[in-house]
Motif scaffolding. Sequence first.
Motif, PDB file in Angstrom:
ATOM      1  N   HIS A  28       0.657  -1.293  -0.021  1.00 33.97           N
ATOM      2  CA  HIS A  28      -0.115  -0.038   0.063  1.00 33.97           C
ATOM      3  C   HIS A  28       0.853   1.292   0.020  1.00 33.97           C
ATOM      4  CE1 HIS A  28      -3.736  -2.013   1.379  1.00 33.97           C
ATOM      5  NE2 HIS A  28      -2.951  -2.979   2.090  1.00 33.97           N
ATOM      6  N   GLU A 119       2.356  -0.354   4.487  1.00 36.12           N
ATOM      7  CA  GLU A 119       2.251   0.951   3.857  1.00 36.12           C
ATOM      8  C   GLU A 119       3.646   1.637   3.591  1.00 36.12           C
ATOM      9  OE1 GLU A 119      -0.620   2.883   2.981  1.00 36.12           O
ATOM     10  OE2 GLU A 119      -2.287   1.926   4.012  1.00 36.12           O
ATOM     11  N   HIS A 162      -2.541  -2.654  -3.295  1.00 41.30           N
ATOM     12  CA  HIS A 162      -3.928  -2.499  -3.341  1.00 41.30           C
ATOM     13  C   HIS A 162      -4.947  -2.613  -4.403  1.00 41.30           C
ATOM     14  CE1 HIS A 162      -6.756  -0.442  -0.166  1.00 41.30           C
ATOM     15  NE2 HIS A 162      -7.618  -1.056  -0.994  1.00 41.30           N
ATOM     16  N   HIS A 174      -9.040   1.093  -4.066  1.00 43.03           N
ATOM     17  CA  HIS A 174      -8.055   2.336  -3.939  1.00 43.03           C
ATOM     18  C   HIS A 174      -6.782   2.120  -5.003  1.00 43.03           C
ATOM     19  CE1 HIS A 174      -8.722   3.224   0.492  1.00 43.03           C
ATOM     20  NE2 HIS A 174      -9.806   2.946   0.150  1.00 43.03           N
ATOM     21  N   ASP A 176      -3.694   2.872  -4.648  1.00 40.20           N
ATOM     22  CA  ASP A 176      -2.468   2.823  -4.529  1.00 40.20           C
ATOM     23  C   ASP A 176      -1.865   1.272  -4.994  1.00 40.20           C
ATOM     24  OD1 ASP A 176      -4.398   2.116  -2.340  1.00 40.20           O
ATOM     25  OD2 ASP A 176      -2.656   1.590  -0.959  1.00 40.20           O
TER      26      ASP A 176
HETATM   27 ZN    ZN Z   1      -4.242   0.797   0.382  1.00 42.57          ZN
END
Ligand code: ZN
Length: 261
Positions: A28, A119, A162, A174, A176
């Motif tokens: 992500h 992330e 993602h 999403h 990303d």
């Molecule tokens: Zn994400």
Amino acid sequence: MKLLKCILTENDCYKTKRTIRPKGVMVHSTGADNPNLRRYVQPVSSTPDREELLAALGSNANGNHWNRPGLDVCVHGFVGRLADGTVAAVQTLPWAHRGWHAGTGTSGKSANNTHISFEMCEDGLTDPVYFRQAYQTAVELTAMLCRDYGLDPMGDGVIICHQDGFRRGVASNHGDVYNWFPRFGMDMNDFRADVVRAMGREEEDEMVYYRTLADVPDYYQDAVKKAVDRGALRGESAGVLNVSEDLCRTLTVLDRLGQLD
Ligand SMILES: [Zn+2]
């Protein structure tokens, strides 16, 4: 890769204590212009090495980090900047914990049940140096996870972002990491290929070599000496063998089978 550990024990996700058998890694990126790990990751009073972590991460004065109750998101790690500006990874959940990062996809399934997640902290998405450092750290973190959990980085659906997850029906809609990687000419195919390369380098780094017969451990010595004495193993120059541990082990097996006598 520098890897710190700051488990988000106050996040409600951590408190569920649910685990998964990891089948992949989902990448992500945060979607917000703040590359600093301290935005998301902070120790609490009970966190081991709290002082050292605070010094490394820097402190978040806004209280909006993720080590607190009331959030509906949690990932297994972050990649971003430390207080000194260098880029590092931080583990924020036990790797086999069930994270809250993917939501539910159109198939009704969720990568939360199958994928380890991290992330990448976004900056303004225009700095090639930060991108390169964050990308490389993400590659190395994913390579480590693939090795530790026996995952094939080229396997179908194993390493996905993602947006890949959304297209596969296992994550919410999403964008990303396709809002970021393509700005620097990269996509998830490049990422997977780089993970494969990083895993190859790890294996090379781990390969042990012995320079001379005297350097070879006792338990391999008999077999290696027999191979040298019989002229089967000549080495590079007088006395210098540079023999790998793998080869020593193979010779020892052959010796046990009586093949070197
Ligand atoms: Zn994400």
